[in-house]
Design a protein around this motif. Structure first.
Motif, PDB file in Angstrom:
ATOM      1  N   PRO A 163       6.578  -0.332   0.550  1.00  0.00           N
ATOM      2  CA  PRO A 163       6.274   0.601  -0.772  1.00  0.00           C
ATOM      3  C   PRO A 163       5.014  -0.052  -0.898  1.00  0.00           C
ATOM      4  O   PRO A 163       3.865   0.078  -1.833  1.00  0.00           O
ATOM      5  N   ASP A 164       5.232  -1.883  -1.560  1.00  0.00           N
ATOM      6  CA  ASP A 164       4.239  -3.042  -1.425  1.00  0.00           C
ATOM      7  C   ASP A 164       3.035  -2.992  -0.629  1.00  0.00           C
ATOM      8  O   ASP A 164       1.524  -2.929  -1.429  1.00  0.00           O
ATOM      9  N   ALA A 165       2.989  -1.956   0.579  1.00  0.00           N
ATOM     10  CA  ALA A 165       1.033  -1.227   1.150  1.00  0.00           C
ATOM     11  C   ALA A 165       0.372  -0.793   0.303  1.00  0.00           C
ATOM     12  O   ALA A 165      -0.433  -0.216  -0.235  1.00  0.00           O
ATOM     13  N   VAL A 166       1.303   0.525  -0.411  1.00  0.00           N
ATOM     14  CA  VAL A 166       0.852   1.754  -0.772  1.00  0.00           C
ATOM     15  C   VAL A 166       0.444   0.944  -2.256  1.00  0.00           C
ATOM     16  O   VAL A 166      -0.987   1.861  -2.811  1.00  0.00           O
ATOM     17  N   ALA A 167       0.851  -0.268  -3.078  1.00  0.00           N
ATOM     18  CA  ALA A 167       0.592  -0.747  -4.365  1.00  0.00           C
ATOM     19  C   ALA A 167      -0.804  -1.164  -3.902  1.00  0.00           C
ATOM     20  O   ALA A 167      -1.618  -0.956  -5.062  1.00  0.00           O
ATOM     21  N   ARG A 168      -0.608  -2.030  -2.623  1.00  0.00           N
ATOM     22  CA  ARG A 168      -1.808  -2.750  -2.314  1.00  0.00           C
ATOM     23  C   ARG A 168      -2.563  -1.416  -2.458  1.00  0.00           C
ATOM     24  O   ARG A 168      -3.468  -2.227  -2.819  1.00  0.00           O
ATOM     25  N   LEU A 169      -2.658  -0.362  -1.551  1.00  0.00           N
ATOM     26  CA  LEU A 169      -4.172   0.372  -1.389  1.00  0.00           C
ATOM     27  C   LEU A 169      -4.286   1.316  -3.215  1.00  0.00           C
ATOM     28  O   LEU A 169      -5.575   1.248  -3.463  1.00  0.00           O
ATOM     29  N   ARG A 170      -3.379   1.121  -3.774  1.00  0.00           N
ATOM     30  CA  ARG A 170      -3.497   1.919  -5.267  1.00  0.00           C
ATOM     31  C   ARG A 170      -4.712   0.821  -5.906  1.00  0.00           C
ATOM     32  O   ARG A 170      -4.996   1.359  -7.416  1.00  0.00           O
ATOM     33  N   ALA A 171      -4.095  -0.392  -5.987  1.00  0.00           N
ATOM     34  CA  ALA A 171      -4.598  -1.623  -6.475  1.00  0.00           C
ATOM     35  C   ALA A 171      -5.818  -0.934  -6.750  1.00  0.00           C
ATOM     36  O   ALA A 171      -7.425  -2.151  -7.379  1.00  0.00           O
ATOM     37  N   SER A 172      -6.765  -1.292  -5.166  1.00  0.00           N
ATOM     38  CA  SER A 172      -7.769  -1.431  -4.548  1.00  0.00           C
ATOM     39  C   SER A 172      -8.549   0.337  -4.346  1.00  0.00           C
ATOM     40  O   SER A 172      -9.811   0.115  -4.500  1.00  0.00           O
ATOM     41  N   GLY A 173      -7.736   1.467  -5.481  1.00  0.00           N
ATOM     42  CA  GLY A 173      -8.771   2.422  -5.188  1.00  0.00           C
ATOM     43  C   GLY A 173      -8.323   3.833  -3.623  1.00  0.00           C
ATOM     44  O   GLY A 173      -9.285   4.173  -4.105  1.00  0.00           O
ATOM     45  N   ALA A 174      -7.880   2.279  -2.684  1.00  0.00           N
ATOM     46  CA  ALA A 174      -8.270   3.507  -1.839  1.00  0.00           C
ATOM     47  C   ALA A 174      -7.190   4.126  -1.579  1.00  0.00           C
ATOM     48  O   ALA A 174      -7.379   4.935  -0.809  1.00  0.00           O
ATOM     49  N   VAL A 175      -6.325   4.198  -2.508  1.00  0.00           N
ATOM     50  CA  VAL A 175      -5.217   5.800  -2.203  1.00  0.00           C
ATOM     51  C   VAL A 175      -5.828   6.097  -4.057  1.00  0.00           C
ATOM     52  O   VAL A 175      -5.527   5.980  -4.958  1.00  0.00           O
ATOM     53  N   GLY A 176      -6.084   7.371  -4.263  1.00  0.00           N
ATOM     54  CA  GLY A 176      -6.150   7.515  -5.705  1.00  0.00           C
ATOM     55  C   GLY A 176      -5.363   8.986  -5.518  1.00  0.00           C
ATOM     56  O   GLY A 176      -4.602   9.137  -5.543  1.00  0.00           O
ATOM     57  N   ALA A 177      -5.137   9.511  -7.080  1.00  0.00           N
ATOM     58  CA  ALA A 177      -4.835  11.055  -7.461  1.00  0.00           C
ATOM     59  C   ALA A 177      -4.171  11.962  -6.127  1.00  0.00           C
ATOM     60  O   ALA A 177      -3.181  12.718  -6.206  1.00  0.00           O
ATOM     61  N   ALA A 178      -5.569  12.218  -5.819  1.00  0.00           N
ATOM     62  CA  ALA A 178      -5.499  13.234  -4.748  1.00  0.00           C
ATOM     63  C   ALA A 178      -4.996  13.094  -3.540  1.00  0.00           C
ATOM     64  O   ALA A 178      -5.672  13.878  -2.142  1.00  0.00           O
ATOM     65  N   THR A 179      -5.052  11.814  -3.020  1.00  0.00           N
ATOM     66  CA  THR A 179      -5.086  11.050  -2.340  1.00  0.00           C
ATOM     67  C   THR A 179      -3.005  11.830  -1.590  1.00  0.00           C
ATOM     68  O   THR A 179      -2.339  11.437  -2.166  1.00  0.00           O
TER      69      THR A 179
END
Length: 404
Positions: A163-179
């Motif tokens: 789950p921390d992989a998704v957290a890292r992507l969220r922190a970087s902006g690589a995962v956004g609200a519409a991802t």
């Protein structure tokens, strides 16, 4: 970009061969999953797994048009037979970009575990990120999160295992609200079915059956993450672990410990240390019982553990254990303090998960103070639950949704 998930399970599949666990015993029919393999626009195959050609046929596709087969992780066991007509499977060196004749661009991303992640950009600009089992990006992609490109349209990753992989992507902006976050490499560590769907929804992710085709970049409603969640349960029920798990895919979570320290209590210190060690390193701990200002401010998600310790302090402050003081104004003062907290939960702009203890269950405390605390905690729990979109009761480590 059209993505077909030929399989969505762990490398050993689900159920695992000869595994007697409860999760494997119930992973039957549509809940069974082959090892994860992705077919992109019929021209790119990410991970070669046993039965890939048959899986593609069942999904209404053929592998005849595949021009590139890429592997993301070391494959244990006997070599997988290459279907007739497919090019030899290989891996792209970290950081290198491969351009296919179809116009797709594939960039290899370094991982923090053995394996390679792949960023795929379609000729039309749609962007897909695929991560290997147990892997998270070792470095952030060049574009997302740095103001030069949009977040990925779809991320296929080991959401339950990392789950921390998704957290890292969220922190970087690589995962956004519409991802669109699709969980793959699913193993028997999470029960299949409704429980899996519930956990993934809390992370803003989803699971799909093997053979599902997804249109990457097309609009779809992503899972709605509950903004306010109350987790209740008895002592040692697993409620704190469940609360922590609900925020594991979010960066910068503020863990609010309402218990404080206890001088000279080694056993209590050990409990606190265990809690801290299992939390992600990016989380920040704040020890306070002054919850209203925290709830009022914009910021990262809050995990408040727990309301029963907050209530103990609130009752101490109004001298609730002194009958005369309680009747002379302590009761009213506590009601005001509880009302302030409930109003703050109602108005908070933050994502918040609150933990509390379930009381009652038919046993009447022998002392007046015990009965008083039971009554007030029951009232507090009910009032806070009324303001939460999602309420869970945890029994023997099993979360039972009461609302949401």
């Amino acid at each position: 970009m059209e993505l077909t998930l030929l399989g969505t399970g762990a490398p050993s599949g689900l159920p695992r061969p000869d595994c007697p666990c409860a999760a494997c015993a119930t992973a039957r029919g549509t809940l069974a999953r082959a090892a994860t393999a992705l077919l992109v626009d019929g021209v790119l195959l990410l991970d070669l797994t046993p039965g890939a050609a048959l899986a593609a046929a069942r999904a209404g596709h053929s592998l005849a048009g595949v021009r590139q087969v890429l592997l993301t992780h070391p494959h244990d066991g006997p070599a997988v037979e290459l279907p007739v007509g497919l090019p030899t499977a290989g891996r792209v060196a970290d950081g290198r970009v491969l351009t296919l004749l179809s116009g797709h661009r594939v960039r290899a991303l370094a991982m923090d575990a053995p394996g390679t992640g792949y960023e795929v950009t379609a000729p039309g600009g749609e962007r897909l990120l695929y991560l290997p089992p147990g892997g998270a990006p070792a470095g952030l992609p060049d574009g997302p999160g740095r103001g030069t490109t949009a977040p990925y349209d779809l991320v296929a990753a080991d959401v339950t295992g990392r789950p921390d992989a998704v957290a890292r992507l969220r922190a970087s902006g690589a995962v956004g609200a519409a991802t669109d976050i699709v969980a793959v490499h699913l193993d028997h560590d999470v029960p299949p079915g409704a429980e899996l769907d519930r956990r993934l929804a809390a992370a803003g992710a989803r699971a799909v059956p093997d053979g599902t085709t997804v249109s990457v970049g097309a609009y779809r409603a992503v899972p709605q993450v509950p903004r306010r969640t109350l987790v209740t349960g008895g002592a040692r029920s697993g409620k704190s672990w469940e609360a922590e798990r609900r925020l594991a895919t979010f960066p910068g979570v503020v863990y609010v410990a309402t218990g404080g320290g206890r001088d000279g209590d080694a056993e209590w210190d050990a409990r606190v240390r265990t809690h801290r060690e299992r939390r992600p390193a990016t989380w920040r701990t704040v020890e306070t019982r002054d919850l209203v200002p925290l709830l009022a401010r914009e910021g990262a998600p809050l995990l408040i553990d727990c309301l029963s310790l907050w209530l103990t302090d609130a009752m101490d402050r109004v001298d609730a254990w002194n009958e005369e003081a309680w009747e002379a104004g302590g009761r009213g003062a506590l009601r005001e303090r509880v009302a302030e907290l409930v109003a703050a939960v109602r108005a908070t702009p933050r994502t918040v998960v609150l933990v509390t203890n379930e009381v009652g269950s038919g046993i009447v405390p022998a002392h007046v103070s015990g009965r008083l605390f039971r009554d007030e905690l029951g009232r507090l729990n009910a009032a806070v639950a009324e303001e939460c979109e999602h309420v869970l009761l945890v029994v023997a480590g099993q979360p039972l949704p009461l609302r949401g």
